[in-house]
Motif scaffolding. Structure first.
Motif, PDB file in Angstrom:
ATOM      1  N   THR A   8     -11.955   4.110  -5.191  1.00 54.85           N
ATOM      2  CA  THR A   8     -11.504   4.791  -6.419  1.00 54.85           C
ATOM      3  C   THR A   8     -10.951   3.739  -7.380  1.00 54.85           C
ATOM      4  O   THR A   8     -11.108   2.538  -7.140  1.00 54.85           O
ATOM      5  CB  THR A   8     -10.361   5.787  -6.098  1.00 54.85           C
ATOM      6  N   ASN A  15      -9.627  10.669 -12.467  1.00 54.94           N
ATOM      7  CA  ASN A  15     -10.315   9.600 -11.725  1.00 54.94           C
ATOM      8  C   ASN A  15     -10.349   9.954 -10.235  1.00 54.94           C
ATOM      9  O   ASN A  15      -9.687  10.898  -9.793  1.00 54.94           O
ATOM     10  CB  ASN A  15      -9.549   8.274 -11.915  1.00 54.94           C
ATOM     11  N   GLY A  29      -7.210   7.127   4.034  1.00 55.60           N
ATOM     12  CA  GLY A  29      -7.225   5.678   4.276  1.00 55.60           C
ATOM     13  C   GLY A  29      -7.834   5.038   3.037  1.00 55.60           C
ATOM     14  O   GLY A  29      -7.646   5.528   1.921  1.00 55.60           O
ATOM     15  N   LEU A  30      -8.606   3.963   3.230  1.00 58.55           N
ATOM     16  CA  LEU A  30      -9.206   3.307   2.064  1.00 58.55           C
ATOM     17  C   LEU A  30     -10.301   4.180   1.466  1.00 58.55           C
ATOM     18  O   LEU A  30     -11.203   4.615   2.177  1.00 58.55           O
ATOM     19  CB  LEU A  30      -9.801   1.963   2.475  1.00 58.55           C
ATOM     20  N   ILE A  76     -10.101  10.540  -6.336  1.00 57.84           N
ATOM     21  CA  ILE A  76     -10.017  11.681  -5.417  1.00 57.84           C
ATOM     22  C   ILE A  76      -9.754  12.981  -6.181  1.00 57.84           C
ATOM     23  O   ILE A  76     -10.331  14.024  -5.877  1.00 57.84           O
ATOM     24  CB  ILE A  76      -8.906  11.417  -4.372  1.00 57.84           C
ATOM     25  N   ASN A 127      -1.919  15.292  -6.486  1.00 59.52           N
ATOM     26  CA  ASN A 127      -2.733  14.130  -6.124  1.00 59.52           C
ATOM     27  C   ASN A 127      -2.380  12.870  -6.910  1.00 59.52           C
ATOM     28  O   ASN A 127      -2.579  11.761  -6.415  1.00 59.52           O
ATOM     29  CB  ASN A 127      -4.213  14.491  -6.359  1.00 59.52           C
ATOM     30  N   LEU A 144       6.925   8.529  -9.472  1.00 61.02           N
ATOM     31  CA  LEU A 144       5.529   8.978  -9.529  1.00 61.02           C
ATOM     32  C   LEU A 144       5.093   9.634  -8.216  1.00 61.02           C
ATOM     33  O   LEU A 144       4.522  10.736  -8.228  1.00 61.02           O
ATOM     34  CB  LEU A 144       4.608   7.774  -9.843  1.00 61.02           C
ATOM     35  N   ILE A 204      -1.113  14.815  -1.661  1.00 64.77           N
ATOM     36  CA  ILE A 204      -1.910  13.663  -1.242  1.00 64.77           C
ATOM     37  C   ILE A 204      -0.980  12.483  -0.984  1.00 64.77           C
ATOM     38  O   ILE A 204      -0.363  11.927  -1.900  1.00 64.77           O
ATOM     39  CB  ILE A 204      -2.993  13.298  -2.284  1.00 64.77           C
ATOM     40  N   ALA A 211      -1.528  14.442 -19.968  1.00 62.18           N
ATOM     41  CA  ALA A 211      -0.078  14.492 -19.729  1.00 62.18           C
ATOM     42  C   ALA A 211       0.341  13.430 -18.720  1.00 62.18           C
ATOM     43  O   ALA A 211      -0.436  13.056 -17.839  1.00 62.18           O
ATOM     44  CB  ALA A 211       0.303  15.879 -19.183  1.00 62.18           C
TER      45      ALA A 211
HETATM   46  N1  LIG Z   1      -7.890   5.139  -2.903  1.00 67.62           N
HETATM   47  C1  LIG Z   1      -7.232   4.911  -1.812  1.00 67.62           C
HETATM   48  O1  LIG Z   1      -7.600   4.001  -1.035  1.00 67.62           O
HETATM   49  C2  LIG Z   1      -6.033   5.770  -1.458  1.00 67.62           C
HETATM   50  C3  LIG Z   1      -5.505   5.605  -0.160  1.00 67.62           C
HETATM   51  C4  LIG Z   1      -4.417   6.390   0.207  1.00 67.62           C
HETATM   52  C5  LIG Z   1      -3.873   7.287  -0.680  1.00 67.62           C
HETATM   53  N2  LIG Z   1      -4.395   7.423  -1.944  1.00 67.62           N
HETATM   54  C6  LIG Z   1      -3.764   8.397  -2.837  1.00 67.62           C
HETATM   55  O2  LIG Z   1      -4.744   9.230  -3.405  1.00 67.62           O
HETATM   56  C7  LIG Z   1      -4.274   9.742  -4.647  1.00 67.62           C
HETATM   57  C8  LIG Z   1      -5.366   9.590  -5.686  1.00 67.62           C
HETATM   58  O3  LIG Z   1      -5.591   8.203  -5.935  1.00 67.62           O
HETATM   59  P1  LIG Z   1      -7.044   7.607  -6.162  1.00 67.62           P
HETATM   60  O4  LIG Z   1      -7.357   6.763  -4.995  1.00 67.62           O
HETATM   61  O5  LIG Z   1      -7.983   8.653  -6.555  1.00 67.62           O
HETATM   62  O6  LIG Z   1      -6.729   6.583  -7.350  1.00 67.62           O
HETATM   63  P2  LIG Z   1      -7.211   6.560  -8.888  1.00 67.62           P
HETATM   64  O7  LIG Z   1      -8.699   6.592  -8.959  1.00 67.62           O
HETATM   65  O8  LIG Z   1      -6.487   5.415  -9.481  1.00 67.62           O
HETATM   66  O9  LIG Z   1      -6.633   7.942  -9.468  1.00 67.62           O
HETATM   67  C9  LIG Z   1      -5.261   8.118  -9.641  1.00 67.62           C
HETATM   68  C10 LIG Z   1      -5.055   9.305 -10.552  1.00 67.62           C
HETATM   69  O10 LIG Z   1      -3.639   9.497 -10.725  1.00 67.62           O
HETATM   70  C11 LIG Z   1      -3.370   9.607 -12.108  1.00 67.62           C
HETATM   71  N3  LIG Z   1      -2.041   9.128 -12.458  1.00 67.62           N
HETATM   72  C12 LIG Z   1      -1.426   7.976 -12.116  1.00 67.62           C
HETATM   73  N4  LIG Z   1      -0.226   7.894 -12.688  1.00 67.62           N
HETATM   74  C13 LIG Z   1      -0.071   9.017 -13.438  1.00 67.62           C
HETATM   75  C14 LIG Z   1       0.946   9.507 -14.281  1.00 67.62           C
HETATM   76  N5  LIG Z   1       2.095   8.837 -14.492  1.00 67.62           N
HETATM   77  N6  LIG Z   1       0.765  10.698 -14.896  1.00 67.62           N
HETATM   78  C15 LIG Z   1      -0.378  11.392 -14.720  1.00 67.62           C
HETATM   79  N7  LIG Z   1      -1.377  10.995 -13.922  1.00 67.62           N
HETATM   80  C16 LIG Z   1      -1.228   9.805 -13.303  1.00 67.62           C
HETATM   81  C17 LIG Z   1      -4.459   8.777 -12.791  1.00 67.62           C
HETATM   82  O11 LIG Z   1      -4.660   9.240 -14.112  1.00 67.62           O
HETATM   83  P3  LIG Z   1      -4.342   8.424 -15.458  1.00 67.62           P
HETATM   84  O12 LIG Z   1      -4.496   6.982 -15.160  1.00 67.62           O
HETATM   85  O13 LIG Z   1      -5.353   8.986 -16.418  1.00 67.62           O
HETATM   86  O14 LIG Z   1      -2.960   8.832 -15.812  1.00 67.62           O
HETATM   87  C18 LIG Z   1      -5.670   9.090 -11.914  1.00 67.62           C
HETATM   88  O15 LIG Z   1      -6.294  10.276 -12.353  1.00 67.62           O
HETATM   89  C19 LIG Z   1      -2.990   8.987  -4.977  1.00 67.62           C
HETATM   90  O16 LIG Z   1      -1.877   9.797  -4.667  1.00 67.62           O
HETATM   91  C20 LIG Z   1      -3.047   7.794  -4.045  1.00 67.62           C
HETATM   92  O17 LIG Z   1      -1.757   7.332  -3.718  1.00 67.62           O
HETATM   93  C21 LIG Z   1      -5.464   6.667  -2.348  1.00 67.62           C
END
Ligand SMILES: NC(=O)c1ccc[n+]([C@@H]2O[C@H](COP(=O)([O-])OP(=O)(O)OC[C@H]3O[C@@H](n4cnc5c(N)ncnc54)[C@H](OP(=O)(O)O)[C@@H]3O)[C@@H](O)[C@H]2O)c1
Length: 277
Positions: free
Chosen positions: A197, A16, A193-194, A18, A93, A120, A146, A65
């Motif tokens: 996703t 999903n 930032g925001l 990023i 990530n 995590l 990340i 996984a």
């Molecule tokens: N979006 C934002 O605003 C934002 C802001 C700051 C930082 N971030 C950081 O950016 C990174 C990516 O997040 P995103 O925004 O792209 O969110 P996202 O769309 O929810 O994607 C998160 C990804 O992490 C995976 N994941 C979560 N728990 C897991 C686990 N136990 N084992 C394996 N995979 C796992 C999910 O896969 P499954 O659900 O398939 O396991 C998904 O592919 C994260 O580290 C997040 O903290 C995001």
């Protein structure tokens, strides 16, 4: 020649958001990629998106996984080595801000939730770093972790344990970057930032529609995102790719790049003073 030609990349959390955008970018620029997450359907959507970008099927390794388990980590690494023979790039990530059983993400959250958030967002990165170290040493490889602007210095009372885990991840990355650079392994960090996703679906239980509305509305508030729009996964993927590209960023070691449309530079009082005249 494509810039990641001959490189093998592992992108965690690429089912999903990023991670998916990063896997598509690295693969479309020549890398062989391992994509991974727990949700097999969403992971397949990523695989299809990578193929749609013109990547050969043989260059994608899809692994369902849980990154918080030793078994899951070992499977991601062993299947990558089996299929591609080496690892050049690790993008740590996978991450989330998950509420406790009562829906809390603030300072009254349970200790079980603290442990889950640390496992995590911090421990899985430490474990993946330790386990890939011998392989990345052989290739003089790159790690990009990340994090989040939630790591500070501003307070994040709405996501206390998640932000605490990300702050620890930042310091872990700096310390380890200095340890590993002597082996030729380079570690850097991106703080988004925001970004629109699945993050808010997991963190706040929002539906996909409500999540999109939330991100779009935040983008319209200049005191939240001065750039005037919410970040998209592709905005982050290009920054991550820059740090994963040794030719482009080889002298950057142990640093953090903030990609947040200006959010972390804005103080609440700025909205009182108003916009430019
Ligand atoms: N979006 C934002 O605003 C934002 C802001 C700051 C930082 N971030 C950081 O950016 C990174 C990516 O997040 P995103 O925004 O792209 O969110 P996202 O769309 O929810 O994607 C998160 C990804 O992490 C995976 N994941 C979560 N728990 C897991 C686990 N136990 N084992 C394996 N995979 C796992 C999910 O896969 P499954 O659900 O398939 O396991 C998904 O592919 C994260 O580290 C997040 O903290 C995001």
């Amino acid at each position: 020649m494509a810039r990641f030609s001959g490189k093998v990349a592992v992108v965690t959390g690429s089912s999903n958001g990023i991670g998916r955008a990063t896997a598509i970018l690295l693969a479309s620029e020549g890398a062989k990629v391992t994509i991974t997450g727990r949700d097999s359907e969403r992971l397949e959507e990523t695989r299809q998106a990578v193929l749609k970008a013109g990547v050969q099927e043989a260059n994608v390794n899809s692994v369902v996984a849980d990154i918080t388990t030793s078994k899951g980590q070992d499977l991601i690494i062993s299947s990558t080595l089996k299929k591609f023979g080496q690892i050049n790039i690790l993008i740590n990530n996978a991450g989330a801000n998950l509420p406790d059983a009562s829906g809390n993400t603030r300072s009254n959250c349970t200790i079980e939730n603290l442990q889950k958030m640390l496992q995590l967002n911090l421990q899985s990165v430490v474990e993946m770093t330790q386990k890939t170290r011998p392989h990345l040493g052989k290739t003089r490889g790159e790690i990009v972790n990340i994090s989040s602007i939630g790591a500070g210095p501003s307070a994040q009372p709405q996501s206390v344990y998640y932000s605490t885990a990300k702050a620890a991840l930042d310091q872990y990355s700096r310390c380890t970057a200095i340890d590993l650079i002597s082996e030729g392994i380079r570690i850097n960090v991106v703080q988004p930032g925001l970004v629109s996703t699945g993050f808010s679906t997991a963190a706040r239980g929002l539906s996909a529609d409500d999540s999109l509305k939330f991100y779009n509305s935040m983008g319209e508030l200049p005191h939240c995102i001065p750039a005037g729009y919410c970040g998209q996964p592709e905005h982050l993927a290009s920054v991550i790719a820059f740090l994963a590209d040794r030719k482009a960023s080889e002298y950057i070691v142990g640093q953090t790049i903030i990609a947040d449309g200006g959010t972390s530079l804005v103080l609440g009082m700025h909205s009182v003073f108003g916009g430019k005249k």
